[in-house]
Scaffold this motif. Structure first.
Motif, PDB file in Angstrom:
ATOM      1  N   LEU A  10       0.821  -1.204   0.000  1.00  0.00           N
ATOM      2  CA  LEU A  10       0.000   0.000   0.000  1.00  0.00           C
ATOM      3  C   LEU A  10       0.860   1.261   0.000  1.00  0.00           C
ATOM      4  CD1 LEU A  10      -2.844   1.207   0.100  1.00  0.00           C
ATOM      5  CD2 LEU A  10      -2.772   0.996   2.580  1.00  0.00           C
ATOM      6  N   CYS A  11       1.822   1.356   0.925  1.00  0.00           N
ATOM      7  CA  CYS A  11       2.616   2.582   1.042  1.00  0.00           C
ATOM      8  C   CYS A  11       4.077   2.403   0.652  1.00  0.00           C
ATOM      9  CB  CYS A  11       2.528   3.142   2.456  1.00  0.00           C
ATOM     10  SG  CYS A  11       3.319   2.098   3.722  1.00  0.00           S
ATOM     11  N   LEU A  12       4.471   1.168   0.257  1.00  0.00           N
ATOM     12  CA  LEU A  12       5.828   0.863  -0.207  1.00  0.00           C
ATOM     13  C   LEU A  12       6.877   1.027   0.887  1.00  0.00           C
ATOM     14  CD1 LEU A  12       5.799   2.479  -3.776  1.00  0.00           C
ATOM     15  CD2 LEU A  12       5.152   0.171  -3.088  1.00  0.00           C
ATOM     16  N   SER A  13       6.495   0.942   2.122  1.00  0.00           N
ATOM     17  CA  SER A  13       7.437   1.028   3.231  1.00  0.00           C
ATOM     18  C   SER A  13       7.924  -0.366   3.611  1.00  0.00           C
ATOM     19  CB  SER A  13       6.777   1.688   4.440  1.00  0.00           C
ATOM     20  OG  SER A  13       6.357   2.993   4.119  1.00  0.00           O
ATOM     21  N   CYS A  14       9.111  -0.421   4.211  1.00  0.00           N
ATOM     22  CA  CYS A  14       9.688  -1.687   4.668  1.00  0.00           C
ATOM     23  C   CYS A  14       9.221  -1.980   6.087  1.00  0.00           C
ATOM     24  CB  CYS A  14      11.208  -1.622   4.624  1.00  0.00           C
ATOM     25  SG  CYS A  14      11.907  -1.325   2.977  1.00  0.00           S
TER      26      CYS A  14
END
Length: 382
Positions: free
Chosen positions: A127-131
């Protein structure tokens, strides 16, 4: 009377008149403020909505993705403190106009984010491309839900707060663009049912995509909603206040378990009514794979009448059997397939490993509305 006395008397009279007028204006302003406050309170009561301030989207020329200068702000609800976990660069590149040399498509952005995160031994949120990781970390550890109906380790993204159903929806839209009619290229109207703001932000990054926000507002539910969310009683015919054949897409996740079992066919017909022929729909309810459908309770908050884990939540009315639920959806005119099947095939073709992290749920269905012979033009009634 001496002239000086006359002048003084006239001056005093003028002063009293001015003071009286000022007092009158003050009273009028106070009355207006009270009326405005009463109107606002009445609106809040009618809508059962908690209002909070949302950051306005940046305005870009029509046809281009909305560039996010600070992706952290995009996933922060209600103007809270920014998180250092968000993937700034990738999300910004995804937000560039398509003719920009640095532009990344949603699928390309996911691939690059996954490569970056996996190099660090971490997962990526579609969804937000965060790790995120399961190991202890200051801000990038998956939130667990040990007390949920289905306890799980990767329940919630630490940045955007997206749960499995939200991440599944975004993952499919990134990896399976043809299934969604390339909505980000053509522009579309999408009906979104639910309170989850980051998913709406994901949908609205392109300026010509219009997201119509609805929810059922189950009795006793204390979620926080945007002020433009409209009450939609899907259990009633024409309960969704929108014209026939108005939307190209529908996202309705974990909503229909809140309505009585007898109202499910009506709700699914209502969703078919507002959708254009060929429209897509992502739909999911918490369901039982191996148990028959059972009634949890007849009223929100009442004790559960079923042993199903789905019924643990106080406002769940029905624990649907998964296959039975899918059959009900298809009986309403939709053709459905488990989204996981499509994602696994496409992920294997692209070499994507995200699906191994269970960022999708097995019983989220991707459906398309079948055109009926008599469906030629939308109705003006709702």
């Amino acid at each position: 009377m001496p002239k000086s006395y006359l002048c003084a008397a006239l001056g005093l009279a003028a002063l009293f008149e001015h003071a009286h007028a000022a007092e009158g204006w003050t009273r009028l302003r106070t009355i207006r403020e009270k009326l405005a406050a009463m109107k606002q309170a009445r609106t809040a009561r009618l809508n059962h909505v908690s209002h909070f301030t949302l950051n306005r989207r940046q305005q870009q020329p029509r046809g281009g993705w909305i560039a996010q200068q600070d992706s952290v702000e995009a996933w922060t609800l209600g103007g809270g403190s920014p998180s250092p976990c968000a993937a700034r660069d990738l999300f910004s590149r995804e937000g560039l106009p398509e003719d920009d040399p640095g532009y990344l498509s949603p699928g390309q952005a996911l691939q690059e984010a996954e490569a970056t995160c996996h190099a660090k031994g971490m997962d990526v949120c579609p969804l937000c491309l965060s790790c995120a990781t399961t190991a202890p970390s200051s801000c990038s550890t998956w939130k667990t839900c040990p007390n949920a109906a289905y306890p799980r380790a990767k329940c919630e993204c630490p940045v955007c707060k997206g749960r499995e159903r939200h991440r599944a929806s975004a993952l499919a839209q990134r990896l399976l663009p043809s299934e969604f009619g390339h909505w980000w290229e053509l522009g579309a109207q999408i009906a979104y049912f639910g309170p989850f703001e980051p998913q709406v932000r994901f949908l609205k990054r392109r300026r010509d995509v219009v997201v119509k926000r609805f929810d059922y507002f189950a009795e006793g539910y204390g979620g926080t909603y945007s002020s433009d969310t409209i009450r939609a009683d899907v259990s009633q015919d024409h309960g969704v206040p929108i014209h026939d054949q108005s939307v190209e897409g529908i996202i309705i996740l974990h909503v229909l378990e809140h309505i009585p079992e007898s109202a499910l066919p009506t709700a699914l017909r209502e969703l078919a009514r507002i959708a254009k022929p060929g429209a897509w729909m992502q739909i999911e309810v918490p369901c039982e794979a191996n148990e028959p459908t059972s009634v949890c309770r007849v009223k929100s908050g009442a004790p559960s009448k079923s042993a199903s884990s789905v019924c643990k939540q106080f406002d769940h009315m029905v624990a649907h059997n998964c296959n039975s639920f899918r059959q009900h959806v298809e009986d309403a005119g939709w053709s459905c397939v488990p989204q996981a099947e499509l994602l696994e095939k496409e992920a294997e073709r692209l070499g994507i490993k995200t699906t191994e992290q269970k960022h999708f749920t097995e019983y989220q269905y991707l459906c398309h509305l079948l055109a009926k012979p008599d469906e030629t033009s939308p109705s003006d009634t709702y």
